[in-house]
Design a protein around this motif. Structure first.
Motif, short mmCIF file in Angstrom:
data_model
loop_
_atom_site.label_atom_id
_atom_site.label_comp_id
_atom_site.label_asym_id
_atom_site.label_seq_id
_atom_site.Cartn_x
_atom_site.Cartn_y
_atom_site.Cartn_z
N ALA A 164 2.48 1.22 -3.64
CA ALA A 164 1.34 2.24 -4.60
C ALA A 164 1.21 3.14 -4.36
O ALA A 164 1.19 4.26 -5.29
CB ALA A 164 0.14 1.37 -4.27
N ARG A 206 0.60 -0.78 0.01
CA ARG A 206 0.03 -0.53 0.31
C ARG A 206 0.63 1.33 -0.07
O ARG A 206 0.63 2.35 -0.30
CB ARG A 206 -1.00 0.45 1.28
CG ARG A 206 -2.18 0.86 1.15
CD ARG A 206 -2.83 1.22 2.38
NE ARG A 206 -1.82 1.75 3.43
CZ ARG A 206 -1.45 2.85 3.75
NH1 ARG A 206 -1.11 4.06 2.89
NH2 ARG A 206 -0.55 3.04 4.53
N THR A 227 -5.55 -7.88 -4.05
CA THR A 227 -4.35 -8.74 -4.64
C THR A 227 -4.62 -10.80 -4.28
O THR A 227 -5.38 -11.12 -3.90
CB THR A 227 -3.16 -8.82 -3.30
OG1 THR A 227 -3.06 -9.30 -1.93
CG2 THR A 227 -3.05 -6.69 -3.09
N ALA A 240 -1.51 4.91 -6.75
CA ALA A 240 -2.11 4.32 -7.73
C ALA A 240 -2.84 3.66 -5.89
O ALA A 240 -1.95 3.68 -4.74
CB ALA A 240 -1.39 3.29 -8.27
N GLU A 241 -3.78 3.02 -6.74
CA GLU A 241 -4.84 2.35 -4.72
C GLU A 241 -4.32 1.09 -5.06
O GLU A 241 -5.37 0.71 -6.77
CB GLU A 241 -6.22 3.21 -5.13
CG GLU A 241 -6.74 2.72 -4.31
CD GLU A 241 -8.47 3.27 -4.13
OE1 GLU A 241 -9.63 2.47 -3.27
OE2 GLU A 241 -8.69 3.88 -4.88
N ILE A 242 -4.16 0.85 -4.81
CA ILE A 242 -4.33 -0.97 -5.03
C ILE A 242 -5.88 -1.62 -4.58
O ILE A 242 -6.91 -1.25 -3.66
CB ILE A 242 -4.07 -1.56 -3.94
CG1 ILE A 242 -2.37 -1.66 -4.27
CG2 ILE A 242 -4.05 -3.28 -3.51
CD1 ILE A 242 -1.16 -2.22 -3.14
N ASN A 285 -3.94 3.47 -11.56
CA ASN A 285 -3.25 4.59 -10.94
C ASN A 285 -3.40 5.82 -11.12
O ASN A 285 -4.55 5.46 -11.70
CB ASN A 285 -1.70 5.33 -11.79
CG ASN A 285 -2.17 4.10 -13.67
OD1 ASN A 285 -3.45 4.92 -13.95
ND2 ASN A 285 -1.86 3.78 -14.24
N VAL A 335 -1.23 -7.72 -7.97
CA VAL A 335 -1.59 -7.17 -7.04
C VAL A 335 -2.83 -5.90 -8.21
O VAL A 335 -2.19 -6.22 -9.95
CB VAL A 335 -1.14 -6.16 -6.61
CG1 VAL A 335 -1.04 -4.80 -6.51
CG2 VAL A 335 0.28 -6.99 -5.24
N TYR A 367 -6.35 0.86 -14.93
CA TYR A 367 -5.68 -0.40 -14.65
C TYR A 367 -4.83 -1.58 -14.31
O TYR A 367 -4.44 -1.27 -15.90
CB TYR A 367 -7.45 -1.28 -14.18
CG TYR A 367 -8.38 -1.16 -13.92
CD1 TYR A 367 -8.87 -1.03 -12.40
CD2 TYR A 367 -9.35 0.04 -14.72
CE1 TYR A 367 -10.29 -0.44 -12.55
CE2 TYR A 367 -10.94 0.46 -14.57
CZ TYR A 367 -11.25 0.45 -12.99
OH TYR A 367 -12.12 0.54 -12.95
N ALA A 410 -3.85 -2.51 -8.93
CA ALA A 410 -4.56 -1.63 -8.65
C ALA A 410 -4.95 0.25 -9.89
O ALA A 410 -5.55 -1.11 -10.61
CB ALA A 410 -3.09 -0.92 -8.07
#
Length: 86
Positions: free
Chosen positions: A22, A19, A32, A27-29, A49, A45, A54, A47
Protein backbone atom coordinates in the motif's frame (compact mmCIF):
# COMPACT_ATOMS: atom_id res chain seq x y z
CA UNK A 1 -2.93 -22.44 5.05
CA UNK A 2 -6.31 -21.67 6.57
CA UNK A 3 -6.70 -18.49 8.56
CA UNK A 4 -7.64 -20.32 11.75
CA UNK A 5 -4.38 -22.30 11.60
CA UNK A 6 -2.13 -19.25 11.33
CA UNK A 7 0.06 -18.01 14.12
CA UNK A 8 -0.04 -14.38 15.21
CA UNK A 9 3.41 -13.94 13.65
CA UNK A 10 2.16 -15.19 10.27
CA UNK A 11 -0.82 -12.84 10.38
CA UNK A 12 1.48 -9.98 11.33
CA UNK A 13 3.71 -10.77 8.34
CA UNK A 14 0.72 -10.76 5.98
CA UNK A 15 -0.47 -7.41 7.30
CA UNK A 16 3.06 -6.01 7.05
CA UNK A 17 3.20 -7.14 3.40
CA UNK A 18 -0.11 -5.35 2.78
CA UNK A 19 1.23 -2.18 4.40
CA UNK A 20 4.43 -2.20 2.35
CA UNK A 21 2.51 -2.74 -0.91
CA UNK A 22 0.00 0.00 0.00
CA UNK A 23 2.83 2.42 0.87
CA UNK A 24 4.44 1.69 -2.51
CA UNK A 25 1.12 2.50 -4.20
CA UNK A 26 0.71 5.72 -2.21
CA UNK A 27 -2.13 4.42 -0.03
CA UNK A 28 -2.72 4.04 3.69
CA UNK A 29 -4.56 0.99 5.03
CA UNK A 30 -7.37 1.89 7.41
CA UNK A 31 -8.86 -1.55 8.13
CA UNK A 32 -8.88 -5.17 6.98
CA UNK A 33 -11.33 -8.05 7.14
CA UNK A 34 -10.52 -11.74 6.58
CA UNK A 35 -12.49 -13.53 3.87
CA UNK A 36 -13.24 -17.26 4.21
CA UNK A 37 -11.14 -19.22 1.75
CA UNK A 38 -10.29 -22.92 1.94
CA UNK A 39 -6.70 -22.50 0.70
CA UNK A 40 -5.07 -19.12 1.21
CA UNK A 41 -5.86 -16.22 3.51
CA UNK A 42 -7.74 -13.50 1.63
CA UNK A 43 -8.61 -10.13 3.08
CA UNK A 44 -10.78 -7.19 2.14
CA UNK A 45 -8.75 -4.04 2.69
CA UNK A 46 -10.05 -0.51 3.22
CA UNK A 47 -7.55 2.19 2.32
CA UNK A 48 -7.26 5.81 1.30
CA UNK A 49 -5.06 6.55 -1.69
CA UNK A 50 -2.80 9.49 -2.53
CA UNK A 51 -5.72 11.28 -4.23
CA UNK A 52 -7.81 11.13 -1.04
CA UNK A 53 -10.11 8.46 -2.49
CA UNK A 54 -11.40 5.63 -0.35
CA UNK A 55 -10.90 2.21 -1.90
CA UNK A 56 -11.52 -1.42 -0.99
CA UNK A 57 -9.35 -4.14 -2.44
CA UNK A 58 -9.15 -7.89 -2.24
CA UNK A 59 -5.73 -8.95 -0.89
CA UNK A 60 -4.89 -12.34 -2.39
CA UNK A 61 -1.68 -14.05 -3.45
CA UNK A 62 0.48 -11.20 -2.16
CA UNK A 63 -1.21 -8.38 -4.06
CA UNK A 64 -4.27 -6.13 -4.24
CA UNK A 65 -7.02 -7.00 -6.73
CA UNK A 66 -10.45 -5.76 -7.84
CA UNK A 67 -10.44 -2.26 -6.41
CA UNK A 68 -13.75 -0.55 -5.67
CA UNK A 69 -13.28 3.23 -5.54
CA UNK A 70 -15.57 5.58 -3.58
CA UNK A 71 -14.11 9.06 -3.94
CA UNK A 72 -14.57 10.91 -0.64
CA UNK A 73 -17.57 8.77 0.45
CA UNK A 74 -16.15 7.00 3.50
CA UNK A 75 -19.57 5.60 4.44
CA UNK A 76 -19.94 3.79 1.11
CA UNK A 77 -16.40 2.43 1.46
CA UNK A 78 -17.10 1.17 5.00
CA UNK A 79 -20.32 -0.44 3.83
CA UNK A 80 -18.43 -2.18 1.04
CA UNK A 81 -15.80 -3.42 3.52
CA UNK A 82 -18.53 -4.91 5.71
CA UNK A 83 -20.55 -6.49 2.90
CA UNK A 84 -17.85 -7.51 0.44
CA UNK A 85 -16.82 -11.15 0.23
CA UNK A 86 -14.42 -10.95 -2.77
Amino acid sequence: MKLENMTPDTLHDIHESMRIKADFQGAEILDTKPVPNPFDPYFIVLAINHKGEYVTWLWANGSFHWGHYFGSNVFAALSDLIEREQ
